[in-house]
Motif scaffolding. Structure first.
Motif, short mmCIF file in Angstrom:
data_model
loop_
_atom_site.label_atom_id
_atom_site.label_comp_id
_atom_site.label_asym_id
_atom_site.label_seq_id
_atom_site.Cartn_x
_atom_site.Cartn_y
_atom_site.Cartn_z
N GLN A 1 -20.29 -90.90 41.29
CA GLN A 1 -19.18 -90.77 41.75
C GLN A 1 -18.62 -89.48 42.53
OE1 GLN A 1 -15.94 -91.48 38.69
NE2 GLN A 1 -14.48 -90.89 40.14
N ASP A 2 -19.09 -88.30 41.79
CA ASP A 2 -19.10 -87.22 42.41
C ASP A 2 -19.60 -87.07 43.71
OD1 ASP A 2 -17.74 -86.54 39.99
OD2 ASP A 2 -19.54 -85.49 39.26
N PHE A 3 -21.08 -87.71 43.71
CA PHE A 3 -21.58 -87.59 44.96
C PHE A 3 -20.91 -88.35 46.20
CE2 PHE A 3 -24.60 -89.25 48.12
CZ PHE A 3 -25.50 -88.41 48.58
N ILE A 4 -20.31 -89.54 46.01
CA ILE A 4 -19.72 -90.28 46.92
C ILE A 4 -18.44 -89.47 47.29
CG2 ILE A 4 -18.56 -92.46 47.48
CD1 ILE A 4 -21.56 -92.73 47.42
N THR A 5 -17.79 -88.99 46.41
CA THR A 5 -16.38 -88.12 46.51
C THR A 5 -16.73 -87.07 47.44
OG1 THR A 5 -15.46 -88.93 44.67
CG2 THR A 5 -14.49 -87.02 45.53
N ALA A 6 -17.82 -86.26 47.07
CA ALA A 6 -18.08 -85.14 48.05
C ALA A 6 -18.66 -85.48 49.54
CB ALA A 6 -19.27 -84.32 47.32
N PHE A 7 -19.37 -86.51 49.32
CA PHE A 7 -19.65 -87.22 50.67
C PHE A 7 -18.54 -87.47 51.71
CE2 PHE A 7 -20.53 -90.53 53.76
CZ PHE A 7 -21.52 -90.14 54.43
N TRP A 8 -17.39 -88.10 51.14
CA TRP A 8 -16.31 -88.47 51.95
C TRP A 8 -15.57 -87.28 52.24
CZ3 TRP A 8 -16.00 -92.36 55.03
CH2 TRP A 8 -16.67 -93.53 54.88
N ALA A 9 -15.41 -86.42 51.32
CA ALA A 9 -14.64 -85.21 51.65
C ALA A 9 -15.12 -84.45 52.84
CB ALA A 9 -14.92 -84.28 50.60
N CYS A 10 -16.50 -84.43 52.93
CA CYS A 10 -16.96 -83.79 54.12
C CYS A 10 -16.77 -84.68 55.34
CB CYS A 10 -18.73 -83.71 53.93
SG CYS A 10 -19.26 -82.66 52.82
N VAL A 11 -16.93 -86.04 55.41
CA VAL A 11 -16.54 -86.84 56.33
C VAL A 11 -15.24 -86.72 57.01
CG1 VAL A 11 -16.20 -89.28 57.02
CG2 VAL A 11 -18.45 -88.53 55.95
N LEU A 12 -14.28 -86.52 55.94
CA LEU A 12 -12.92 -86.51 56.33
C LEU A 12 -12.52 -84.91 56.85
CD1 LEU A 12 -11.13 -87.90 53.00
CD2 LEU A 12 -11.37 -88.97 55.37
N GLY A 13 -13.24 -84.01 56.48
CA GLY A 13 -13.08 -82.69 56.99
C GLY A 13 -13.90 -82.43 58.15
N GLY A 14 -14.74 -83.25 58.52
CA GLY A 14 -15.55 -83.14 59.85
C GLY A 14 -16.86 -82.13 59.48
N PHE A 15 -16.98 -81.95 58.22
CA PHE A 15 -18.22 -81.18 58.02
C PHE A 15 -19.35 -81.93 57.97
CE2 PHE A 15 -14.68 -79.71 54.56
CZ PHE A 15 -13.97 -78.94 55.52
N VAL A 16 -20.82 -81.23 57.93
CA VAL A 16 -21.91 -82.05 58.05
C VAL A 16 -22.51 -81.93 56.17
CG1 VAL A 16 -24.42 -82.04 58.55
CG2 VAL A 16 -22.59 -81.30 59.96
N PRO A 17 -22.39 -83.33 55.66
CA PRO A 17 -22.77 -83.36 54.18
C PRO A 17 -24.12 -83.19 54.30
CG PRO A 17 -22.11 -85.34 54.89
CD PRO A 17 -21.93 -84.48 56.21
N VAL A 18 -24.75 -82.29 53.29
CA VAL A 18 -26.40 -82.13 53.19
C VAL A 18 -26.82 -82.26 51.83
CG1 VAL A 18 -28.11 -80.32 53.63
CG2 VAL A 18 -26.12 -80.26 55.12
N PRO A 19 -26.75 -83.37 51.30
CA PRO A 19 -27.02 -83.83 49.72
C PRO A 19 -28.57 -83.23 49.47
CG PRO A 19 -27.04 -85.75 51.07
CD PRO A 19 -26.50 -84.42 52.05
N ILE A 20 -28.75 -82.83 48.50
CA ILE A 20 -30.28 -82.55 48.07
C ILE A 20 -30.37 -82.96 46.72
CG2 ILE A 20 -31.85 -80.54 47.62
CD1 ILE A 20 -30.69 -79.14 49.88
N ASN A 21 -31.40 -83.37 46.33
CA ASN A 21 -31.79 -83.82 44.95
C ASN A 21 -31.43 -82.64 43.85
OD1 ASN A 21 -32.90 -86.04 45.84
ND2 ASN A 21 -34.94 -85.56 45.62
N ILE A 22 -31.19 -83.14 42.74
CA ILE A 22 -30.84 -82.20 41.43
C ILE A 22 -32.34 -81.54 41.38
CG2 ILE A 22 -30.22 -82.13 39.21
CD1 ILE A 22 -28.19 -82.80 40.82
N ILE A 23 -32.45 -80.22 41.15
CA ILE A 23 -33.46 -79.41 40.53
C ILE A 23 -33.73 -79.84 39.06
CG2 ILE A 23 -34.52 -77.20 40.25
CD1 ILE A 23 -32.71 -76.20 42.86
N THR A 24 -34.91 -80.10 38.91
CA THR A 24 -35.23 -80.68 37.33
C THR A 24 -36.16 -79.65 36.85
OG1 THR A 24 -36.86 -82.12 38.29
CG2 THR A 24 -34.56 -83.05 37.73
N SER A 25 -36.52 -78.74 37.51
CA SER A 25 -37.87 -77.79 36.86
C SER A 25 -37.33 -76.29 37.55
CB SER A 25 -39.01 -78.14 37.57
OG SER A 25 -39.92 -77.03 37.30
#
Length: 137
Positions: A92-116
């Motif tokens: 839900q947070d990922f989708i919300t952040a993505f749409w926030a970027c789209v609405l603002g004209g920003f370029v979303p750059v999602p990266i996997n969670i660091i697990t190590s």
């Protein structure tokens, strides 16, 4: 070798009026979300949580949450076309952040969670490379 007539087959004719657009189709992703809010206000997204439980978010709720995140990003000085790196494990947070970027004209750059914490971890290297490419511009 096939003869041209065999490949094409029989021709057909369709007569009728042109298709009419009842409303303007969205030209951007932001317009698509706004249309979904207007036309399908009770529809939305079903998320499956880590514990296996479902969580339903309507499109209007998604828009409200994305606008709140967008407001926060703007307060931080993010401008249209800026890249926004995010690492979020909750869908839900990922989708919300993505749409926030789209609405603002920003370029979303999602990266996997660091697990190590291993410095040779591929995700850490990717994050550093993305960060350096953004900062060096």
């Amino acid at each position: 070798m096939f003869a041209e007539e065999e490949i094409i087959g029989k021709l057909s004719i369709c007569m009728g009026t042109s298709l009419e657009k009842k409303e303007q189709l969205p030209l951007t992703l932001a317009q698509m979300l706004l249309n979904a809010v207007r036309r399908h206000e009770k529809n939305g997204i079903m998320y499956i949580q880590e514990n296996g439980e479902d969580f339903f978010q309507t499109y209007p709720d998604l828009l409200i949450n994305a606008q709140k995140v967008l407001s926060g990003l703007k307060e931080k000085g993010i401008q249209p076309q800026n890249k926004v790196i995010f690492q979020l494990s909750v869908n839900q947070d990922f989708i919300t952040a993505f749409w926030a970027c789209v609405l603002g004209g920003f370029v979303p750059v999602p990266i996997n969670i660091i697990t190590s914490d291993d410095p040779n971890n591929a995700t850490i290297k990717k994050l550093l490379n993305v960060w350096q490419s953004i900062v060096s511009r």
